[in-house]
Write an enzyme that holds these catalytic residues in place. Structure first.
Site, PDB file in Angstrom:
ATOM      1  N   TRP A 142     160.116  57.512  -9.976  1.00  0.00           N
ATOM      2  CA  TRP A 142     159.140  56.552 -10.113  1.00  0.00           C
ATOM      3  C   TRP A 142     158.102  56.937 -11.084  1.00  0.00           C
ATOM      4  O   TRP A 142     157.615  56.187 -11.756  1.00  0.00           O
ATOM      5  CB  TRP A 142     158.527  56.473  -8.806  1.00  0.00           C
ATOM      6  CG  TRP A 142     159.375  55.699  -7.760  1.00  0.00           C
ATOM      7  CD1 TRP A 142     160.104  56.111  -6.689  1.00  0.00           C
ATOM      8  CD2 TRP A 142     159.645  54.406  -7.861  1.00  0.00           C
ATOM      9  NE1 TRP A 142     160.812  55.095  -6.158  1.00  0.00           N
ATOM     10  CE2 TRP A 142     160.401  53.921  -6.840  1.00  0.00           C
ATOM     11  CE3 TRP A 142     159.240  53.111  -8.792  1.00  0.00           C
ATOM     12  CZ2 TRP A 142     160.709  52.529  -6.667  1.00  0.00           C
ATOM     13  CZ3 TRP A 142     159.404  51.907  -8.626  1.00  0.00           C
ATOM     14  CH2 TRP A 142     160.418  51.754  -7.370  1.00  0.00           C
ATOM     15  N   ASP A 212     150.201  58.353  -7.782  1.00  0.00           N
ATOM     16  CA  ASP A 212     151.218  57.238  -7.133  1.00  0.00           C
ATOM     17  C   ASP A 212     151.248  57.745  -5.668  1.00  0.00           C
ATOM     18  O   ASP A 212     152.074  58.811  -5.604  1.00  0.00           O
ATOM     19  CB  ASP A 212     152.574  56.956  -7.809  1.00  0.00           C
ATOM     20  CG  ASP A 212     153.190  55.944  -6.997  1.00  0.00           C
ATOM     21  OD1 ASP A 212     153.011  55.360  -6.080  1.00  0.00           O
ATOM     22  OD2 ASP A 212     154.067  55.506  -7.590  1.00  0.00           O
ATOM     23  N   LYS A 236     155.789  51.641   2.923  1.00  0.00           N
ATOM     24  CA  LYS A 236     156.235  52.889   3.290  1.00  0.00           C
ATOM     25  C   LYS A 236     155.682  53.099   4.763  1.00  0.00           C
ATOM     26  O   LYS A 236     156.426  53.541   5.895  1.00  0.00           O
ATOM     27  CB  LYS A 236     156.169  54.007   2.322  1.00  0.00           C
ATOM     28  CG  LYS A 236     156.548  53.515   1.112  1.00  0.00           C
ATOM     29  CD  LYS A 236     158.051  53.475   0.597  1.00  0.00           C
ATOM     30  CE  LYS A 236     158.248  53.274  -0.647  1.00  0.00           C
ATOM     31  NZ  LYS A 236     159.742  53.050  -0.875  1.00  0.00           N
TER      32      LYS A 236
END
Length: 401
Positions: A142, A212, A236
């Site tokens: 990511w 992030d 999540k």
């Protein structure tokens, strides 16, 4: 929705647990486009239903879902949403039918504001010019995606990458060669695919840190004052996909590049209380229920204790298996949320996943880019789910070692 961080009201408990400081210079805004699949939410909510021990799913109709995202939601949250689905609190309509500007939905968004791959572009577009340098530490897939996207809108430099070591560690911050002129330093606080998590955070030379936090947001207390901007997909730990949380310092709003699309301009969302366009109303409502759940558990400090306990049980089972199971991540930076592991006999991995599924433990197959297995044990995963997985792992080993 743009709003100042709450200070002393009961609704501010979650933010205080997240942040440990009062931050009147911070705003939380909802953005309707996203960087990883998700939408921003406000971290204010009211505590209502008392939720204590996380109950195990009912045997007849629920499984232990170890998916990395969209992920498991608290059963109590799902039950409450189920009860309010047809007629939300006497309004005569479902949340999915409400006008996003009506008084009913305004009361919902004011408690829980809010997506996150789109943020990979929105952040450089809002924080710097196309010629400005930006530093990146890349500890997984990511972070790498964010770095590549930023190259379209600024001049990013990769000051450290764990790719050569298959993303199994985090660098020593003292050894980083930062650009003192960089507008910000970007990290991915928890790498969902590779299971690497920052346990503390680097200090950028220019004072602006961007993170992030999609896969570990609201899993533990975080000092928000260390960051210029935090962004996270909700799917999540805090709600369904389609919602993204952005927490940004007020002084960073209003400096977007001229080419910035209106829907990526943080000022547009701040000025319009995250209601510039029609938001994901039901997703925001669900996030608000999750925040109530977190508060009822005692806030993020208590949630972190539960997460540490769950992760220890699983990592201990791996480490004590005498090599039958292996976790590639350096112990000091193992994620509390995402636990990747492999089998000594790789040919048994498909059988492991198949047998686990029969025992109502699903989504244990590792990401297609790395293989193996991965157990995502977010906040909503009950201790019973981890204990059942560990018992299965020991039984599987006894039959196949």
């Amino acid at each position: 929705m743009a709003m100042s961080a709450p200070t002393s009201s009961p609704h501010s408990l979650l933010l205080q647990n997240l942040n440990r400081h009062h931050l009147p210079t911070t705003k939380t805004i909802s953005l309707h486009p996203s960087p990883r699949p998700t939408k921003p939410i406000s971290i204010t909510c009211s505590a209502s239903a008392q939720i204590h021990d996380r109950p195990a799913p009912a045997a007849q109709d629920r499984v232990f879902n170890f998916a990395a995202g969209p992920a498991i939601l608290p059963e109590s949250v799902l039950r409450k949403a189920e009860s309010e689905l047809y007629n939300w609190r006497g309004s005569g309509m479902s949340v999915m039918e409400m006008s996003h500007r009506g008084k009913e939905f305004l009361s919902i968004i004011q408690k829980a504001e809010a997506r996150a791959t789109t943020q990979f572009a929105a952040i450089p577009l809002n924080l710097c010019a196309q010629s400005d340098p930006v530093d990146f530490i890349v500890t997984g897939s990511w972070g790498d995606k964010a770095f590549k996207e930023a190259a379209k809108y600024c001049k990013p430099t990769l000051i450290w990458s764990g790719k050569s070591e298959k993303y199994t560690k985090i660098p020593s911050f003292d050894d980083l060669e930062q650009n003192p002129h960089a507008k910000y330093l970007h990290i991915c606080a928890n790498e969902t695919i590779h299971g690497v998590e920052f346990k503390n955070y680097p200090t950028p030379k220019n004072g602006l840190l961007v993170a992030d936090m999609s896969s570990n947001f609201c899993s533990k207390p975080v000092d928000v004052s260390k960051f210029g901007l935090i962004y996270a997909g909700a799917q999540k730990n805090v709600g369904p996909s389609g919602v993204t949380i952005v927490i940004i310092r007020k002084d960073l709003i209003g400096k977007a590049q001229e080419i910035t699309p209106v829907m990526l301009d943080y000022k547009i969302h701040a000025d319009n209380n995250s209601l510039y366009n029609t938001p994901p109303c039901f997703g925001i409502y669900m996030c608000g229920l999750v925040f109530e759940d977190l508060l009822a558990q005692g806030g993020l400090a208590e949630v972190e204790k539960k997460n540490v306990k769950k992760a220890k049980i699983l990592y201990d089972a791996i480490d004590e298996s005498k090599g039958f199971y292996r976790c590639p991540v350096e112990k000091s930076v193992r994620s509390l949320m995402n636990v990747p592991f492999t089998l000594e006999k790789a040919e048994l991995e498909a059988e492991f996943v198949k047998e686990a599924s029969k025992e109502k433990m699903v989504q244990l197959k590792g990401h297609r880019s790395v293989g193996g297995m991965r157990a995502s044990i977010y906040n909503a995963m009950p201790l019973a789910g981890v204990e059942k997985l560990v018992a299965f792992m020991k039984d599987f080993q006894s039959r196949h070692a």
